[in-house]
Enzyme design. Structure first.
Site, short mmCIF file in Angstrom:
data_model
loop_
_atom_site.label_atom_id
_atom_site.label_comp_id
_atom_site.label_asym_id
_atom_site.label_seq_id
_atom_site.Cartn_x
_atom_site.Cartn_y
_atom_site.Cartn_z
N HIS A 115 -0.14 70.81 -16.88
CA HIS A 115 0.68 69.31 -17.32
C HIS A 115 2.14 69.22 -17.31
CE1 HIS A 115 -3.38 67.43 -18.61
NE2 HIS A 115 -3.54 68.47 -17.93
N ASP A 121 1.36 62.12 -21.67
CA ASP A 121 -0.02 62.63 -21.01
C ASP A 121 -1.24 62.18 -21.79
OD1 ASP A 121 -1.39 64.53 -19.76
OD2 ASP A 121 -0.11 66.18 -19.96
N SER A 150 -3.28 78.41 -14.08
CA SER A 150 -2.95 78.99 -15.39
C SER A 150 -3.95 79.19 -16.59
CB SER A 150 -1.69 77.94 -15.96
OG SER A 150 -2.37 77.13 -16.08
N CYS A 191 3.76 84.11 -10.49
CA CYS A 191 4.85 84.06 -9.37
C CYS A 191 5.36 82.81 -9.35
CB CYS A 191 4.25 84.64 -7.92
SG CYS A 191 3.30 83.18 -7.29
N GLN A 251 5.25 79.88 -7.56
CA GLN A 251 4.35 79.43 -6.47
C GLN A 251 4.71 78.84 -5.31
OE1 GLN A 251 0.03 79.02 -7.56
NE2 GLN A 251 0.00 76.80 -6.88
N SER A 303 -2.04 72.60 -7.66
CA SER A 303 -2.02 73.74 -6.43
C SER A 303 -2.65 72.85 -5.36
CB SER A 303 -3.00 74.58 -6.62
OG SER A 303 -2.73 75.45 -7.82
N GLN A 311 -11.66 70.26 -10.58
CA GLN A 311 -11.43 71.26 -9.41
C GLN A 311 -12.51 70.97 -8.35
OE1 GLN A 311 -11.00 74.92 -11.38
NE2 GLN A 311 -9.64 74.19 -12.60
N1 UDP Z 1 1.89 78.55 -10.87
C1 UDP Z 1 2.78 79.28 -10.88
N2 UDP Z 1 2.92 80.59 -10.51
C2 UDP Z 1 1.66 81.36 -10.68
C3 UDP Z 1 0.35 80.52 -10.93
C4 UDP Z 1 0.53 79.13 -10.84
O1 UDP Z 1 3.94 78.72 -10.78
O2 UDP Z 1 1.41 82.48 -10.33
C5 UDP Z 1 1.80 76.85 -11.12
C6 UDP Z 1 1.36 76.35 -9.92
O3 UDP Z 1 2.37 76.20 -8.94
C7 UDP Z 1 0.89 74.85 -10.55
C8 UDP Z 1 0.38 75.27 -11.86
O4 UDP Z 1 1.00 76.44 -12.22
O5 UDP Z 1 2.14 74.08 -10.40
C9 UDP Z 1 -0.88 75.20 -11.96
O6 UDP Z 1 -1.58 74.12 -12.00
P1 UDP Z 1 -2.90 73.71 -11.44
O7 UDP Z 1 -3.07 72.09 -11.68
O8 UDP Z 1 -3.02 74.31 -10.17
O9 UDP Z 1 -4.06 74.50 -12.17
P2 UDP Z 1 -4.29 74.78 -13.93
O10 UDP Z 1 -3.23 75.77 -14.22
O11 UDP Z 1 -4.08 73.42 -14.35
O12 UDP Z 1 -5.60 75.16 -13.82
#
Ligand code: UDP
Length: 482
Positions: A25, A127, A295, A355, A357, A377, A397
């Site tokens: 978020h 939010d 995350s 990483c 992403q 993602s 998801q």
């Molecule tokens: N992300 C990142 N590095 C990683 C894994 C995830 O920067 O190694 C970021 C990804 O780019 C995204 C966020 O973490 O912006 C994860 O959000 P998402 O809605 O995909 O999944 P959530 O973590 O909310 O389940």
């Protein structure tokens, strides 16, 4: 009559941006904040103290690194009353409870302090889980914007369930029963967000999400991280109910629209990101499988093992993000339990804890994304033109995976079978399909089309770009004295 600077400041809107404090978020709201700053809006971004500590830790403990990345955005924290050892991903419900009890008081005091410092708050972007914000905003006579961080399809589904326009099914009904919601494709029970599936009665996410709608009518605007071209029918179908205005995809600008070439990373990471770009640089074009479950997802050791064996058998190079807390078992370091796999695949893959992403998805060596299909993602894969394989875990998801496979046609979704696991053979086969088959070529072609449309939405005069401009114009129009 004040100085010229003061007069300018009075005209400049001051928007407070307040995400629910989890990575998925924070990211879109931070990117939204950057879009506002680029348009000469003064932005205060609110995190909790705990998140602020985690951001600093992830930057090797140097607070200055965190602030210097966002020199135009002011950071403020509110109390979440969490002890330093509270593990971030463990309990969303507890975080929300604490924010509802403690955060609410410090938040109101903070807004009053910002107002008293001479730069009156013109709007609060919040939010939805923080559903007490519009109440405080109204009390202080400040307009607010409800910022939906998931897809419009999920917004519509949740809205229809909240209003009782779709009846909740009982557990005995067939999972293949069709649910009809205007503007959406036919959905069966298993396509719904997991918290709405009858087999998940008692899911704590259900009241959390439904409560978000209880105050939506108090907000002045509803904004969403999506774009018109992606979910046209879904947006149009909500127009006569509670319209939502698209402002996405909110990914770092340098990778999509290029309006702000300096914006190459969201900038807030709650884990230390490993620079894997050097490793990727050594790989041939479109040969690497990138694997990440976001995350929050927690996978069983068995599921992690099946993925590991499927990856190994695929013989493709892989870059796999395994957060230290990715598996369920307490006191069990997931990297230790994969010791043999890591040794055997040392020349095939790289495993990291976190990483950058978007930089990875846009690296020429990366050929596909194996994802849990979180909304960020999903949007990031579409914005990067990458085909995907999805293993959805929970929440929205499941619905995102359905859209990826059947509506946007950029990937394959794998379903859990047997012991509730996706097996190694399916993992291997899906990688082959995306990376080596004719079907994979088609998926890639579709993904590249979505990338073009995503960019079109965010560049100057694109649908989302215009919506951000309208939003700011309306905030300015509501400011006292204009
Ligand atoms: N992300 C990142 N590095 C990683 C894994 C995830 O920067 O190694 C970021 C990804 O780019 C995204 C966020 O973490 O912006 C994860 O959000 P998402 O809605 O995909 O999944 P959530 O973590 O909310 O389940």
């Amino acid at each position: 009559m004040g100085s010229l600077d003061e007069q300018e400041r009075i005209k400049q809107p001051h928007v407070v941006v307040f995400p629910f404090p989890i990575q998925g978020h924070i990211n879109p709201l931070m990117e939204f904040a950057k879009r506002l700053v680029c348009r000469n809006v003064h932005v205060t971004f609110i995190t909790t103290q705990k998140i602020r500590e985690k951001m600093i830790q992830a930057q090797d403990g140097v607070a200055a690194h965190v602030t210097s990345a966002f020199h135009d955005i002011r950071f403020e924290t509110i109390s979440d009353d969490l002890s330093p050892d509270f593990e971030e991903t463990k309990d969303i419900g507890m975080k929300l409870d604490l924010l509802n009890k403690v955060g609410v008081l410090t938040f109101e005091r903070l807004i009053q302090r910002l107002n008293s410092q001479g730069h009156t708050v013109s709007c609060i972007v919040y939010d939805p889980p923080l559903n007490w914000v519009p109440h405080i905003a109204n009390k202080l006579d400040i307009p607010s914007a409800f910022f939906w961080t998931q897809s419009c399809a999920v917004y519509s589904i949740c809205y229809h369930f909240y209003q009782g326009m779709v009846n909740e099914k009982d557990e005995t009904e067939n999972v293949m029963d069709v649910i009809a919601i205007p503007g959406l494709p036919q959905l069966c029970q298993s396509d719904l967000p997991s918290f709405l599936q009858p087999s998940n009665t008692g899911d704590p996410l259900l009241p959390l999400v439904m409560n978000t709608f209880s105050t939506i009518s108090q907000a002045t605007w509803v904004l969403g991280n999506s774009f018109d071209e992606l979910e046209m029918r879904e947006f149009q179908s909500m127009d006569s109910l509670i319209p939502i205005r698209t402002v996405g995809p909110l990914v770092p600008s340098a990778f999509l629209d290029g309006n702000n070439p300096q914006d190459q990373d969201v900038g807030i990471h709650l884990w230390k990101a490993t620079n894997c770009i050097d490793w990727l640089n050594k790989k041939a074009a479109s040969t690497v499988v990138y694997v990440s479950f976001g995350s929050l997802a927690i996978l069983s050791n068995e599921q992690i093992k099946e993925i590991a064996l499927g990856l190994k058998a695929s013989r493709h190079s892989f870059l796999w993000v395994i957060r230290p807390d990715l598996n369920k078992e307490e006191n069990n370091n997931v990297h230790d339990s994969l010791k043999d796999f890591l040794e055997e695949t040392i020349d095939q893959g790289l495993v990291v804890s976190w990483c950058p992403q978007m930089a990875v998805l846009n690296h020429p060596s990366v050929g596909m994304f194996f994802t849990h299909c979180g909304w960020n993602s999903t949007l990031e894969s579409l914005s990067s033109g990458l085909p995907v394989v999805t293993i959805s875990q929970c929440s929205d998801q499941t619905t995102n995976s359905k859209y990826i496979e059947e509506v946007w046609k950029t990937g394959i979704r794998l379903n859990k079978i047997g012991k509730g696991l996706v097996g190694r053979d399916d993992v291997e086969k899906s990688i082959w399909t995306v990376m080596e088959s004719e079907e994979g070529v088609e998926l890639k072609k579709n993904a590249l089309q979505w990338k073009i449309l995503a960019k079109k939405a965010m560049v100057k005069d694109g649908s989302s770009d215009k919506n951000i401009d309208y939003f700011i114009d309306e905030v300015i129009a509501r400011m006292v004295g204009t």
